[in-house]
Motif scaffolding. Structure first.
Motif, PDB file in Angstrom:
ATOM      1  N   PRO A  97     -70.739 115.482  84.760  1.00  0.00           N
ATOM      2  CA  PRO A  97     -71.662 114.357  84.194  1.00  0.00           C
ATOM      3  C   PRO A  97     -72.176 113.627  85.260  1.00  0.00           C
ATOM      4  O   PRO A  97     -71.831 112.353  85.640  1.00  0.00           O
ATOM      5  N   SER A  98     -73.482 113.969  85.550  1.00  0.00           N
ATOM      6  CA  SER A  98     -73.943 113.212  86.635  1.00  0.00           C
ATOM      7  C   SER A  98     -75.541 112.680  86.333  1.00  0.00           C
ATOM      8  O   SER A  98     -76.298 111.935  86.918  1.00  0.00           O
ATOM      9  N   SER A  99     -75.767 112.871  84.884  1.00  0.00           N
ATOM     10  CA  SER A  99     -77.100 112.601  84.410  1.00  0.00           C
ATOM     11  C   SER A  99     -76.865 111.657  82.870  1.00  0.00           C
ATOM     12  O   SER A  99     -75.907 112.099  82.294  1.00  0.00           O
ATOM     13  N   GLU A 100     -77.598 110.783  82.453  1.00  0.00           N
ATOM     14  CA  GLU A 100     -77.617 110.277  81.254  1.00  0.00           C
ATOM     15  C   GLU A 100     -77.752 111.389  79.977  1.00  0.00           C
ATOM     16  O   GLU A 100     -77.012 111.275  78.967  1.00  0.00           O
ATOM     17  N   THR A 129     -65.972 117.019  84.304  1.00  0.00           N
ATOM     18  CA  THR A 129     -65.295 116.577  85.829  1.00  0.00           C
ATOM     19  C   THR A 129     -66.033 115.360  86.222  1.00  0.00           C
ATOM     20  O   THR A 129     -66.831 115.390  87.250  1.00  0.00           O
ATOM     21  N   ASP A 130     -65.834 114.283  85.490  1.00  0.00           N
ATOM     22  CA  ASP A 130     -66.180 112.827  85.976  1.00  0.00           C
ATOM     23  C   ASP A 130     -65.778 112.604  87.312  1.00  0.00           C
ATOM     24  O   ASP A 130     -66.305 111.787  88.193  1.00  0.00           O
ATOM     25  N   ASP A 131     -64.673 113.016  87.818  1.00  0.00           N
ATOM     26  CA  ASP A 131     -63.971 112.766  89.215  1.00  0.00           C
ATOM     27  C   ASP A 131     -65.046 113.459  90.241  1.00  0.00           C
ATOM     28  O   ASP A 131     -65.375 112.929  91.150  1.00  0.00           O
ATOM     29  N   GLU A 132     -65.237 114.721  89.960  1.00  0.00           N
ATOM     30  CA  GLU A 132     -66.069 115.462  90.813  1.00  0.00           C
ATOM     31  C   GLU A 132     -67.600 114.776  91.181  1.00  0.00           C
ATOM     32  O   GLU A 132     -67.688 114.666  92.217  1.00  0.00           O
ATOM     33  N   LYS A 133     -68.060 114.289  89.918  1.00  0.00           N
ATOM     34  CA  LYS A 133     -69.541 113.584  90.191  1.00  0.00           C
ATOM     35  C   LYS A 133     -69.123 112.379  90.891  1.00  0.00           C
ATOM     36  O   LYS A 133     -70.100 111.654  91.719  1.00  0.00           O
ATOM     37  N   MET A 135     -67.373 111.681  93.273  1.00  0.00           N
ATOM     38  CA  MET A 135     -67.206 111.903  94.718  1.00  0.00           C
ATOM     39  C   MET A 135     -68.399 112.699  95.299  1.00  0.00           C
ATOM     40  O   MET A 135     -68.672 112.268  96.334  1.00  0.00           O
ATOM     41  N   TRP A 136     -69.036 113.485  94.511  1.00  0.00           N
ATOM     42  CA  TRP A 136     -70.358 114.077  95.145  1.00  0.00           C
ATOM     43  C   TRP A 136     -71.486 113.443  95.051  1.00  0.00           C
ATOM     44  O   TRP A 136     -72.452 113.129  95.913  1.00  0.00           O
ATOM     45  N   LYS A 137     -71.634 112.616  93.912  1.00  0.00           N
ATOM     46  CA  LYS A 137     -72.979 111.834  93.632  1.00  0.00           C
ATOM     47  C   LYS A 137     -72.949 110.409  94.012  1.00  0.00           C
ATOM     48  O   LYS A 137     -73.877 109.554  93.701  1.00  0.00           O
ATOM     49  N   ASN A 138     -71.771 110.021  94.524  1.00  0.00           N
ATOM     50  CA  ASN A 138     -71.477 108.477  94.909  1.00  0.00           C
ATOM     51  C   ASN A 138     -71.563 107.626  93.755  1.00  0.00           C
ATOM     52  O   ASN A 138     -72.286 106.564  93.760  1.00  0.00           O
ATOM     53  N   LEU A 139     -71.255 108.132  92.625  1.00  0.00           N
ATOM     54  CA  LEU A 139     -71.039 107.115  91.406  1.00  0.00           C
ATOM     55  C   LEU A 139     -69.657 106.477  91.346  1.00  0.00           C
ATOM     56  O   LEU A 139     -68.656 106.856  91.933  1.00  0.00           O
ATOM     57  N   SER A 140     -69.719 105.320  90.615  1.00  0.00           N
ATOM     58  CA  SER A 140     -68.670 104.716  90.680  1.00  0.00           C
ATOM     59  C   SER A 140     -67.763 105.276  89.427  1.00  0.00           C
ATOM     60  O   SER A 140     -68.081 106.102  88.647  1.00  0.00           O
ATOM     61  N   VAL A 141     -66.324 105.061  89.639  1.00  0.00           N
ATOM     62  CA  VAL A 141     -65.376 105.590  88.591  1.00  0.00           C
ATOM     63  C   VAL A 141     -65.971 105.284  86.972  1.00  0.00           C
ATOM     64  O   VAL A 141     -66.081 106.267  86.404  1.00  0.00           O
ATOM     65  N   GLU A 142     -66.497 103.921  86.970  1.00  0.00           N
ATOM     66  CA  GLU A 142     -66.719 103.470  85.597  1.00  0.00           C
ATOM     67  C   GLU A 142     -67.942 104.178  85.236  1.00  0.00           C
ATOM     68  O   GLU A 142     -68.012 104.520  84.077  1.00  0.00           O
ATOM     69  N   GLU A 143     -68.822 104.224  86.253  1.00  0.00           N
ATOM     70  CA  GLU A 143     -70.319 105.130  85.566  1.00  0.00           C
ATOM     71  C   GLU A 143     -70.039 106.491  85.287  1.00  0.00           C
ATOM     72  O   GLU A 143     -70.418 106.988  84.455  1.00  0.00           O
ATOM     73  N   SER A 144     -69.242 107.050  86.167  1.00  0.00           N
ATOM     74  CA  SER A 144     -69.003 108.420  86.009  1.00  0.00           C
ATOM     75  C   SER A 144     -68.195 108.696  84.503  1.00  0.00           C
ATOM     76  O   SER A 144     -68.783 109.745  83.805  1.00  0.00           O
ATOM     77  N   GLN A 145     -67.348 108.048  84.088  1.00  0.00           N
ATOM     78  CA  GLN A 145     -66.742 107.971  82.722  1.00  0.00           C
ATOM     79  C   GLN A 145     -67.713 107.887  81.758  1.00  0.00           C
ATOM     80  O   GLN A 145     -67.670 108.340  80.658  1.00  0.00           O
ATOM     81  N   ARG A 146     -68.514 106.921  82.130  1.00  0.00           N
ATOM     82  CA  ARG A 146     -69.551 106.479  80.686  1.00  0.00           C
ATOM     83  C   ARG A 146     -70.452 107.639  80.794  1.00  0.00           C
ATOM     84  O   ARG A 146     -70.646 108.064  79.665  1.00  0.00           O
TER      85      ARG A 146
END
Length: 430
Positions: A97-100, A129-133, A135-146
């Motif tokens: 999940p790397s995009s809205e 794979t919110d953890d992968e994104k 790490m790879w996309k430099n997103l915060s944990v919270e934003e990846s989960q959202r």
């Protein structure tokens, strides 16, 4: 060990680059799928397997099978053998999940997975794979989960059966708060840092140095498979097992308790193959079946077939949030056409269907085989103009996006919670 499964695991040649994070061809050329099959060591999905799917399921093959969108496999024949003997299997696919919102390329594996679930009447696990994104996309944990929850709504809108489907986020299912902190730390330490720690640990205890040595062996193996560099943080090096273990039924005791021998089939794009070549190499050593794969080609960008649709370039893709006007505009302005420069020349020479993006998109999404074949003849000969093909494509894609938007609007947070709840699936093999 299978052909090339232990060999160099990332295809990076002068002509093309294909790995889980980059897909591109040299100088705007096409991806050579025959070369990928040879280098990755998978098998071509032939007509005999497609006919067998139709016979076993008593339904027509999906358009993605008929048109060769899913074109390669690993041990799909073994899955069908087991199924024919009355042995069930489960499906596993995922989304980073790397995009809205998703674009049509993102939807393809889910559309096909829904067909497989319905046709074979089997359970499905979907990994976010919110953890992968993170790490790879430099997103915060919270934003990846959202983003994971937002993407889950688009996935659910594809029509999956909640009584047969478990959707999970890595941050939620793998380890909660503990795992979130692990990822945060891992992002701060590079592979170079680990090497430095090893070579400066001469004063450390023997046990510590031994552990460091075995950690380094793991690092070198993963680097060989995925092509990581010294600048990559150790979170990337440690992630592949997270994507691997949903292939093993014991990872889901609430679903498969006491049934650890059930086989797994993974529908995915071929760029994910390195993860599962690694998994298939490891599986027999830890007592599991190798997961089987059925792999798709890439949905090309509007601008041409040298790669795949990219979420980083909104004009390369049709999104499920695009309006009818936006879809029409993108197709008319950006979809690469092989039509000639004038009507006179087009009538004389016709279109080059090997590179024409509007026609290729129809090959993905126009379900009517007879209409597609007629368009092939008429457009290829020059009797049908580019504008006519783009108009038909606009109609087809607008209908798909509008239907998806209506289904997405009905997906509530409570429905997401139901799909992501850790619970038995009482109807999973019915």
């Amino acid at each position: 060990m299978e052909k090339r499964e232990e060999a160099k695991e990332v295809v990076e040649e002068e002509e093309q680059v294909v790995n889980p994070w980059e897909v591109s061809a040299k100088d705007g050329g096409k991806i050579d799928y025959d070369k990928l099959i040879d280098k990755f060591g998978c098998q071509r999905l032939d007509d005999s397997l497609i006919q067998r799917v139709q016979r076993l399921t008593n339904r027509p093959a999906h358009v993605f099978l008929r048109r060769g969108v899913f074109f390669a496999h690993r041990d799909f024949n073994d899955i069908l053998d087991a199924y024919e003997k009355g042995q069930k299997f489960y499906l596993y696919t995922g989304r980073g999940p790397s995009s809205e919102a998703l674009h049509l390329g993102h939807l393809i594996p889910f559309m096909f997975t829904k067909y497989l679930q319905d046709a074979f009447k089997v359970p499905l696990v979907i990994q976010l794979t919110d953890d992968e994104k993170c790490m790879w996309k430099n997103l915060s944990v919270e934003e990846s989960q959202r983003l994971a929850r937002e993407n889950a709504k688009d996935i659910i809108a594809c029509g999956f059966d909640v009584s047969k489907t478990f959707i999970f986020s890595d941050f939620d299912y793998v380890g909660g708060a503990f795992y979130k902190n692990m990822v945060k730390v891992a992002k701060c330490v590079t592979y170079n840092n680990v090497i430095s720690a090893y070579f400066t640990s001469t004063g450390a205890s023997y046990v510590k140095r031994l552990l460091t040595y075995y950690a380094m062996r793991f690092v070198f193996q993963v680097v060989g498979i995925f092509g990581f560099t010294g600048e990559d943080h150790i979170g990337k090096v440690s992630f592949p097992p997270v994507q691997a273990v949903p292939s093993f039924p014991s990872s889901f005791p609430h679903l498969f308790s006491g049934n650890d021998n059930i086989r797994c089939l993974i529908p995915c794009a071929i760029d994910q193959d390195p993860y599962f070549r690694m998994t298939r190499d490891v599986a027999p050593r830890i007592g599991y079946h190798k997961p089987a794969l059925i792999e798709s080609s890439f949905f090309p960008a509007l601008q041409g077939e040298n790669g795949k649709m990219s979420a980083s370039d909104p004009n390369s893709a049709i999104y499920v949030t695009d309006s009818a006007k936006e879809i029409k505009n993108k197709i008319n302005r950006y979809a690469f056409s092989s039509g000639q420069d004038s009507i006179e020349l087009h009538r004389k020479y016709g279109a080059n269907l090997e590179v024409d993006i509007p026609f290729k998109y129809l090959g993905f999404f126009l379900d009517d085989d007879a209409e597609l074949e007629l368009s092939r003849e008429e457009y290829g000969s020059g009797r049908m103009l580019t504008g006519e093909v783009k108009k038909r494509l606009t109609e087809v894609l607008t209908d798909i996006v509008e239907r998806h938007r209506r289904a997405r609007a009905l997906v509530t947070d409570e429905m997401v919670d139901a799909f992501m709840a850790v619970r038995p699936l009482p109807n999973m093999f019915n």
